[in-house]
Design a protein around this motif. Structure first.
Motif, PDB file in Angstrom:
ATOM      1  N   LEU A 148     -28.464  -6.910  47.590  1.00 21.93           N
ATOM      2  CA  LEU A 148     -29.382  -7.376  46.562  1.00 21.93           C
ATOM      3  C   LEU A 148     -30.837  -7.067  46.848  1.00 21.93           C
ATOM      4  O   LEU A 148     -31.691  -7.344  46.010  1.00 21.93           O
ATOM      5  N   TRP A 149     -31.112  -6.463  48.024  1.00 17.41           N
ATOM      6  CA  TRP A 149     -32.507  -6.514  48.460  1.00 17.41           C
ATOM      7  C   TRP A 149     -33.461  -5.845  47.507  1.00 17.41           C
ATOM      8  O   TRP A 149     -34.614  -6.258  47.384  1.00 17.41           O
ATOM      9  N   VAL A 150     -32.970  -4.832  46.768  1.00 21.01           N
ATOM     10  CA  VAL A 150     -33.901  -4.060  45.947  1.00 21.01           C
ATOM     11  C   VAL A 150     -34.478  -4.888  44.790  1.00 21.01           C
ATOM     12  O   VAL A 150     -35.509  -4.537  44.234  1.00 21.01           O
ATOM     13  N   HIS A 151     -33.844  -6.051  44.463  1.00 19.62           N
ATOM     14  CA  HIS A 151     -34.418  -6.800  43.346  1.00 19.62           C
ATOM     15  C   HIS A 151     -35.807  -7.364  43.675  1.00 19.62           C
ATOM     16  O   HIS A 151     -36.491  -7.855  42.793  1.00 19.62           O
ATOM     17  N   HIS A 152     -36.200  -7.280  44.945  1.00 18.08           N
ATOM     18  CA  HIS A 152     -37.574  -7.670  45.268  1.00 18.08           C
ATOM     19  C   HIS A 152     -38.551  -6.526  45.024  1.00 18.08           C
ATOM     20  O   HIS A 152     -39.748  -6.684  45.209  1.00 18.08           O
ATOM     21  N   MET A 153     -38.012  -5.355  44.661  1.00 17.19           N
ATOM     22  CA  MET A 153     -38.856  -4.169  44.582  1.00 17.19           C
ATOM     23  C   MET A 153     -38.839  -3.542  43.194  1.00 17.19           C
ATOM     24  O   MET A 153     -39.196  -2.375  43.042  1.00 17.19           O
ATOM     25  N   PHE A 154     -38.417  -4.318  42.190  1.00 13.51           N
ATOM     26  CA  PHE A 154     -38.340  -3.753  40.842  1.00 13.51           C
ATOM     27  C   PHE A 154     -39.687  -3.224  40.376  1.00 13.51           C
ATOM     28  O   PHE A 154     -39.755  -2.283  39.601  1.00 13.51           O
TER      29      PHE A 154
END
Ligand code: HEM
Ligand SMILES: [Cu+2]
Lengths: 201, 657
Positions: free
Chosen positions: B336-342
């Motif tokens: 899920l980590w990429v949801h901090h980088m939208f």
């Protein structure tokens, strides 16, 4: 709370080898976390390599020979390492002592060659990100190597004292063998990444 | 101080001299078989005690002693982080207040964030585990007790390091995730960002040590009969959490190490001008950072799963489903980590994948909530303070989850990214998902730890004050965020009309803070004047309640045998136990991983001052390394010496078998 005894543990042994012992699992745990660290560092390297079409950023090729010698030494060391393991399982003190000395030497040899490996990268850590990543990868594995060799030497000395002859120590030798395998195993992908992946591009 | 002093008062059995041969020597000593309770207590208390005096206290390896220190230290850091927050809220309570300038404000929110995440939330859940896991699995100490003690000392030195830096006006000011290029050598000269990087390293070393010790305790030290299907849910939760720690924390250590290398020796890993990449930092950080949320949350679900059955008066509904959801959440947390980088402009397809996986994780979480509700529904719930906090958790966490699902959709995230909407969201998740269950857990296990009850009446007051204060403080943040108030600003102009709502938020924050004052009072009151609790005040079913409150140094007079997930409910008259262990040395039982068949009588480590010395050596090296890279070379010497001292056998019988 009242108790009623229903089982007797008095006949159980006081030590066990391999997965029977908690230390083996602890070692495995540390391998898992160190392995994750290595994998992420390697991932960072590949991420950068793929972000830049001109990767290696016009740096010269590394000279792979010192690295290749380290690789051969490490692979060769697996043989005495596993012979040592068999003696440790049999709690045979004299062959274990000899084996530990041999393994200490097999640990020191690649460290000596490693000294020449850094200059053979043909780039400094502060030249560009490619150089930084090579030094980081090699540095990580060297730290790994130094710690394990230090550990092996201390254990070797210990085996020659009156504390050596005990089941717990033979278990420690077994775990040391196990960990050395891991040191060798982690080197292979790093070796390929440092010396051969840049040659592809 | 030699180790002989530590053991001199013990009746050491005459050691047999080792003879050469191909079998390692066996030592022996008195066993517990057939021994009466009084002599058994005398023997075990002598073998397992923490030596007296200061050096003795510093040498302790008793998991309960270490856990108590951890809990108190983490609670102090919670209060300090809370004071940071109150200071920020006073500054923001009206437009253009001149109390705190931008530079100090930057340090305040960064210290608040790192203190709460690294010095409070993670350590306190691990500390609770250090206390409870060995008791719940029916063993006498945690695996690798010295490593565990070492972990505490490293954690303490990391926390002191960060807070002393703050007092020296040297605290990190780059936000709790310290993004490059802001934190890089170009934009953060001075030592502040280095303090961030190294305090991360300290605290992660300690979390990793505790995680390994916890995993091995659960795998190898379970009481006979506690096969995988009979492991208590709380223990499962800590097991899964520890695995998440093992695979996530190295990422942040790599991140902070790369950062400090860039800053200190001139590498270019995050420097796009020389072939590096700034987004790489974000990927590495959030590869850890998202699982971090679950490192905090999963143990809290374990606490809820312990509290609910005790008060619903029935075993948890859907035990297997709860275990599988824990494992599923553990795995999914890494996707899920990429949801901090939208907001960084990632490729669309990638972003959709992470939106989907962020929504997917709601399924196992939802399943857990369903199982808890079913347990309550089918039981005969007794409403006491711990259960009230669980209800508070349901309410708050569900709201936090809803705003989370909203944020997982890219268009919305782009609108509210870096506003107070996000601040509201993660406090609902973190405080709802972790602090409320922890407070419930505090009321629930306090009697076990201290032998006394906390006041139920104060407990109810505490709950309502906390619940109302929390919602008054954080709910309006959603609104002000939607109105456009950005996070991490030290003030705002009056014309925007955000004054009143911010005053309300600040009032709520003060109320919430006061609830902790009340809680502290209740804790102290309980310790000093609480009603004696007895072994099992809630009539709960797991093994920690089978021993006295507080438990003796050796936890159990005899190792229990487990026949059910709630062993104490299954065996109401008499607890089945195993005999045959030595009582003159620290002996405990090692069992097989899946079935928990008894396998080995293993010795557990004796008290030692060396873990503290090793932690001082390691801590000193980290500290020194923010000034020169040579610290690593010089620091290696004391580290090596202390580690040899730690592992070198001192002739205790425990060292020899
Ligand atoms: C007394 C209760 C608390 C209050 C009043 C409070 C208040 C705040 C406020 C106002 C901010 C935003 C600062 C800004 O962006 O300008 C903030 C940020 C933050 N809080 Fe809290 N908080 C509390 C408890 C907690 C707890 C228990 C945790 C974690 C377990 C936590 C974790 C964070 C984090 C990670 C940040 C982000 C810091 C950053 O922007 O770098 N807070 N808090
Ligand atoms: Cu996340």
């Amino acid at each position: 709370m009242n108790q009623r005894p229903v089982a007797d543990l008095s006949g159980l042994p006081t030590f066990g080898h391999g997965p029977r012992s908690p230390t083996w699992w602890g070692t495995l745990g540390f391998m898992a976390l160190e392995g994750t660290g290595f994998a992420l560092a390697a991932g960072a390297y590949l991420y950068l390599a793929m972000s830049w079409p001109n990767w290696r950023l016009s740096a010269p090729e590394p000279n792979h020979w010192p690295g290749t010698i380290v690789t051969l030494l490490l692979i060769a060391s697996l043989v005495p390492n596993h012979i040592l393991n068999r003696y440790a399982e049999r709690c045979a003190i004299v062959p274990v002592r000899i084996g530990m000395v041999v393994m200490s030497l097999f640990g020191l040899a690649p460290l000596v060659v490693r000294w020449f490996e850094f200059p053979a990268l043909n780039i400094y850590w502060d030249t560009n990100a490619y150089g930084s990543m090579l030094w980081v990868l090699l540095g990580l594995h060297t730290t790994h190597l130094i710690t394990d060799v230090g550990d092996t030497i201390v254990l070797t000395v210990l085996m020659f004292t009156r504390h050596g002859y005990s089941g717990r120590r033979f278990g420690d030798v077994g775990d040391n063998v196990f960990y050395w395998d891991f040191v060798v195993l982690t080197w292979i992908p790093i070796y390929l990444l440092i010396y051969w992946v840049p040659r592809l591009g | 101080m030699s180790s002989a002093d530590l053991t001199s008062e013990r009746d050491l059995p005459q050691r047999e001299t080792a003879t050469e041969g191909d079998v390692a020597p066996e030592h022996d000593g008195p066993r517990d078989t057939g021994m009466d309770d009084a002599s058994l207590h005398r023997w075990l208390a002598r073998a397992w005690r923490t030596p007296p005096g200061i050096i003795g206290a510093l040498s302790s390896v008793d998991h309960k002693v270490i856990a108590r220190r951890y809990l108190i230290t983490a609670f102090i850091f919670l209060c300090l982080g809370g004071l940071n927050a109150v200071a920020m809220r006073i500054q923001l309570s009206g437009p253009q207040r001149g109390l705190i300038g931008p530079d100090l404000y930057n340090q305040l929110f960064t210290m608040h964030g790192v203190t709460m995440m690294f010095l409070f939330a993670v350590p306190i859940v691990q500390a609770t585990g250090i206390y409870l896991v060995p008791l719940m699995v029916g063993t006498r100490n945690i695996a690798f007790p010295r490593l565990n003690a070492f972990g505490y000392w490293v954690y303490l030195s990391g926390g002191v390091f960060a807070w002393v830096s703050f007092l020296l006006n040297m605290a990190p000011d780059v936000g709790w995730f310290a993004y490059v290029p802001l934190s890089g050598p170009e934009f953060s000269p001075g030592k502040r960002a280095d303090v961030w990087a190294q305090m991360i390293t300290y605290t992660e070393v300690s979390s990793l040590a505790v995680a390994v010790a916890t995993i091995v305790t659960v795998f190898k030290q379970r009481a006979p009969g506690m096969s995988l299907d009979k492991i208590p849910l709380y223990v499962w939760a800590l097991l899964v959490t520890s695995f998440v720690v093992v695979f996530a924390m190295p990422a942040v250590m790599i991140t902070s190490t790369f950062l400090i290398l860039d800053r200190l020796v001139g590498t270019h890993i995050f420097n796009p001008a020389e072939g590096g990449d700034a987004l790489l930092f974000q990927h590495l950080f959030w590869f850890f950072g998202h699982p971090e949320v679950y490192i905090i949350f999963l143990p809290a679900t374990g606490m809820v799963s312990s509290i609910i059955p005790a008060f619903a008066r029935r075993p948890a509904f859907g035990h297997l489903g709860l275990v599988l959801s824990l494992i599923a959440v553990g795995f999914l947390s890494f996707g899920l980590w990429v949801h901090h980088m939208f907001a960084t402009g990632l490729p669309k397809l990638g972003a959709s994948f992470f939106t989907a996986s962020s929504m997917l994780i709601a399924i196992p979480n939802g399943l857990q909530i369903f199982c808890w509700l079913a347990t309550l529904w089918d039981g005969r719930p007794v409403i006491r303070t711990p259960l009230l906090f669980v209800f508070g958790f349901f309410f708050i966490f569900v709201i936090g989850g809803l705003t989370g699902v909203m944020l997982a959709s890219v268009p919305l995230d782009l609108q509210v990214h870096d506003t107070y909407f996000v601040v509201a969201h993660f406090h609902y998740v973190l405080i709802g998902g972790s602090v409320f269950p922890l407070l419930g857990a505090a009321y629930f296990w306090f009697p076990k730890i201290t032998g006394r009850m906390m006041s139920e009446r104060l407990g109810r007051w505490h709950f309502w004050l906390a619940f109302i204060g929390f919602n008054v403080a954080f709910f309006p943040m959603h609104l002000v965020g939607l109105w456009g108030m950005p996070r991490r600003v030290y003030t705002y102009p009056a014309e925007l009309g955000w004054g009143n709502i911010n005053l309300l938020i600040s009032a709520g924050a003060v109320l919430f803070f006061l609830s902790f004052v009340l809680f502290t009072f209740n804790l102290l009151h309980g310790v000093l004047k609480g009603v004696p609790a007895g072994d099992n005040p809630w009539d709960a079913g797991t093994l920690e309640w089978a021993t006295s409150s507080p438990p003796p140094s050796y936890n159990f007079t005899r190792i229990p045998i487990v026949t059910n997930v709630e062993p104490l409910w299954a065996e109401r008259d008499a607890l089945p136990v195993a005999t045959g262990l030595r009582v003159d040395v620290r002996e405990l039982l090692i069992s097989t991983v899946a079935e928990a068949h008894p396998d080995i009588r293993e010795k557990s480590a004796t008290p030692s001052i060396w873990p503290l010395l090793a932690a001082i050596a390691v801590g000193g090296t980290f500290l020194y390394s923010i000034f020169t890279p040579w610290a690593v070379v010089w620091g290696a010497v004391p580290i090596a010496v202390t580690l040899v001292g730690w592992f070198w056998p001192k002739g205790d019988p425990e060292d020899e078998e």
